[in-house]
Design a protein around this motif. Structure first.
Motif, PDB file in Angstrom:
ATOM      1  N   ASN A   1     -30.641 -70.854  23.474  1.00 18.03           N
ATOM      2  CA  ASN A   1     -31.344 -69.581  23.339  1.00 18.03           C
ATOM      3  C   ASN A   1     -32.690 -69.775  22.658  1.00 18.03           C
ATOM      4  OD1 ASN A   1     -28.855 -67.620  23.929  1.00 18.03           O
ATOM      5  ND2 ASN A   1     -28.159 -69.273  22.599  1.00 18.03           N
TER       6      ASN A   1
ATOM      7  N   ASP B   1     -36.063 -67.407  21.412  1.00 18.01           N
ATOM      8  CA  ASP B   1     -36.663 -66.082  21.240  1.00 18.01           C
ATOM      9  C   ASP B   1     -38.161 -66.146  21.534  1.00 18.01           C
ATOM     10  OD1 ASP B   1     -34.279 -64.931  20.506  1.00 18.01           O
ATOM     11  OD2 ASP B   1     -34.588 -65.261  18.355  1.00 18.01           O
TER      12      ASP B   1
ATOM     13  N   GLU C   1     -41.636 -63.468  23.483  1.00 14.66           N
ATOM     14  CA  GLU C   1     -42.102 -62.163  23.931  1.00 14.66           C
ATOM     15  C   GLU C   1     -42.211 -62.135  25.448  1.00 14.66           C
ATOM     16  OE1 GLU C   1     -45.778 -61.171  22.079  1.00 14.66           O
ATOM     17  OE2 GLU C   1     -44.811 -60.449  20.234  1.00 14.66           O
TER      18      GLU C   1
ATOM     19  N   TYR D   1     -33.699 -63.867  31.027  1.00 17.24           N
ATOM     20  CA  TYR D   1     -34.464 -63.335  29.894  1.00 17.24           C
ATOM     21  C   TYR D   1     -34.007 -61.899  29.660  1.00 17.24           C
ATOM     22  CZ  TYR D   1     -37.132 -67.250  31.653  1.00 17.24           C
ATOM     23  OH  TYR D   1     -37.490 -68.496  32.119  1.00 17.24           O
TER      24      TYR D   1
ATOM     25  N   LYS E   1     -33.859 -58.975  23.052  1.00 11.70           N
ATOM     26  CA  LYS E   1     -33.139 -59.657  21.966  1.00 11.70           C
ATOM     27  C   LYS E   1     -31.933 -58.855  21.499  1.00 11.70           C
ATOM     28  CE  LYS E   1     -34.048 -62.005  17.561  1.00 11.70           C
ATOM     29  NZ  LYS E   1     -35.095 -62.307  16.549  1.00 11.70           N
ATOM     30  N   THR E   2     -32.056 -57.529  21.497  1.00 10.70           N
ATOM     31  CA  THR E   2     -30.952 -56.679  21.032  1.00 10.70           C
ATOM     32  C   THR E   2     -29.761 -56.700  21.979  1.00 10.70           C
ATOM     33  OG1 THR E   2     -32.035 -54.797  22.113  1.00 10.70           O
ATOM     34  CG2 THR E   2     -32.458 -55.116  19.741  1.00 10.70           C
TER      35      THR E   2
ATOM     36  N   ALA F   1     -28.931 -59.581  23.786  1.00 12.66           N
ATOM     37  CA  ALA F   1     -28.621 -60.983  24.080  1.00 12.66           C
ATOM     38  C   ALA F   1     -27.160 -61.322  23.807  1.00 12.66           C
ATOM     39  CB  ALA F   1     -29.539 -61.905  23.288  1.00 12.66           C
TER      40      ALA F   1
ATOM     41  N   GLU G   1     -41.909 -56.896  24.996  1.00 14.66           N
ATOM     42  CA  GLU G   1     -40.548 -56.790  24.458  1.00 14.66           C
ATOM     43  C   GLU G   1     -40.128 -58.113  23.816  1.00 14.66           C
ATOM     44  OE1 GLU G   1     -36.950 -54.984  23.542  1.00 14.66           O
ATOM     45  OE2 GLU G   1     -38.736 -54.058  24.449  1.00 14.66           O
ATOM     46  N   ASN G   2     -39.502 -58.024  22.652  1.00 15.19           N
ATOM     47  CA  ASN G   2     -38.903 -59.212  22.033  1.00 15.19           C
ATOM     48  C   ASN G   2     -37.681 -59.611  22.864  1.00 15.19           C
ATOM     49  OD1 ASN G   2     -40.729 -59.393  19.858  1.00 15.19           O
ATOM     50  ND2 ASN G   2     -39.594 -57.840  18.711  1.00 15.19           N
ATOM     51  N   GLU G   3     -37.761 -60.762  23.482  1.00 16.99           N
ATOM     52  CA  GLU G   3     -36.703 -61.188  24.393  1.00 16.99           C
ATOM     53  C   GLU G   3     -36.102 -62.526  23.954  1.00 16.99           C
ATOM     54  OE1 GLU G   3     -38.028 -59.193  28.632  1.00 16.99           O
ATOM     55  OE2 GLU G   3     -38.504 -61.306  28.265  1.00 16.99           O
ATOM     56  N   THR G   4     -34.901 -62.787  24.483  1.00 18.97           N
ATOM     57  CA  THR G   4     -34.247 -64.077  24.293  1.00 18.97           C
ATOM     58  C   THR G   4     -34.055 -64.720  25.663  1.00 18.97           C
ATOM     59  OG1 THR G   4     -33.052 -63.312  22.334  1.00 18.97           O
ATOM     60  CG2 THR G   4     -32.195 -65.272  23.435  1.00 18.97           C
TER      61      THR G   4
END
Length: 364
Positions: A168, A170, A172, A138, A141-142, A144, A194-197
């Motif tokens: 993948n 997306d 949180e 994980y 996102k920025t 990934a 955090e916005n995560e992938t």
């Protein structure tokens, strides 16, 4: 150049991770950090082969078969194995064995036999399972795309004939660092969202340490959350035996004579010859009775292997022709292949083909 450098080249060809569990591959005698004066390649390491290495000033023997297969409790020189090990140690000669790692390699022993017989459309006869793993991690996102690229460069994302494979999702992620934390994003002591992938990639099991090293170096977080699982997929590029097809069909008798000539063998023991042409041929170098059913399942007309016992021939059941060409004979071209491979990898170094015939079986 040191011994480990040569091992690294051989590992690229046939990773030891894919050797059979019963086998004893790798560096069996010697120091991996020892400088190499010369390399002698052989099928078996006998006393005469060690003498040959000494005479050629080679202090590394690359052997297909392992001289040490079972545990040694004594080194008194009573057996040929003990004498080989003692002589090698006394003369600072390292011994490396590749054996079933090369049996299972896509360009290994069985590919060599297929090429010798001119077979085309080759594929693995018994693909290995549990050799493909999956990493899930994980990442913000920025970051990934950058992390995926690094993992791909390290060898992740390969599956069969496909590269750069990933999945993948997306979402949180949340975390709260304690007073000893040093978060790359957010502040310690504060709950952060955090916005995560979630990235999932497959990889070959021998690459696990490299993949994890890449993950930890490329991931921005102080603590990296990840999981590794083993997939049930069989690996079509790794496994025992191969099957291919002749350019043109032959009668069973003509085919056996063709094999006898191409494989340079004095004798072929075979099952009943069937009244049908031979087109698809399965091969398995060395002892291959366990491959009979797999060869039949893939509709092979003939199986080329060795060390078949009396009752193994009954297993043909008039569905396939079994051809036992001899153990040594089935693997004899392996050492020339290894010499050619190492000579291309090590262009400024002596790689010598052993002239010793190590076949213990004689014909009258």
């Amino acid at each position: 150049m040191i011994v480990q450098d040569v091992i690294n080249h051989l590992h690229d060809l046939a990773p030891l991770a894919y050797a059979e569990d019963f086998d004893n591959v790798g560096l069996l005698v010697g120091n991996k950090d020892q400088p190499v004066s010369g390399i002698l390649v052989t099928l078996d390491t006998l006393e005469t082969v060690v003498d040959e290495a000494i005479n050629n000033k080679c202090n590394l023997i690359v052997s297909f078969h392992p001289i040490i297969f079972k545990g040694l409790k004594k080194l008194t020189g009573k057996t040929y194995v003990e004498r080989v090990v003692i002589k090698a140690i006394q003369n600072n000669i390292a011994i490396f064995s590749i054996h079933t790692a090369l049996d299972n390699a896509i360009e290994g022993v069985n590919s060599i036999i297929c090429d010798q017989l001119g077979l085309k459309n080759k594929q693995i006869l018994i693909p290995q399972s549990s050799t493909i793993k999956k990493l899930q991690t994980y990442v913000p996102k920025t970051n990934a795309a950058e992390l995926r690229a690094e993992l791909f460069n390290a060898g992740a994302g390969s599956l069969g004939n496909y590269e750069s494979c990933s999945f993948n999702i997306d979402g949180e992620g949340t975390y709260l660092g304690n007073e000893n934390s040093n978060p790359a994003i957010g502040k310690k002591g504060e709950l952060h969202t955090e916005n995560e992938t979630a990235i999932s990639v497959t990889f070959k099991k021998h690459l696990e340490s490299k993949i994890l090293k890449t993950l930890f170096e490329a991931h921005p977080y102080e603590e990296v959350a990840y999981e590794i699982t083993t997939l049930e997929n069989t690996n079509q590029h790794i496994g025992m035996g191969m099957i291919g097809e002749l350019k043109e069909s032959m009668s069973a008798t003509d085919c056996l004579n063709f094999i006898k000539d191409k494989m340079n063998t004095e004798c072929i023991r075979h099952s009943n010859l069937l009244n049908k042409p031979i087109k698809h041929i399965a091969v398995l170098g060395g002892s291959g009775s366990f491959a009979i059913q797999a060869a039949k399942a893939l509709n092979a007309d003939l199986l080329v292997t060795a060390d078949l016992k009396y009752h193994d021939f009954f297993s043909a059941e008039n569905e396939i022709v079994l051809a036992d060409i001899g153990h040594y004979e089935s693997e004899q071209f392996t050492k020339s292949f290894l010499v050619d491979y190492l000579s291309k990898k090590i262009t400024n170094f002596a790689v010598i083909l052993s002239k010793t015939n190590t076949n213990p079986v004689k014909y009258l």
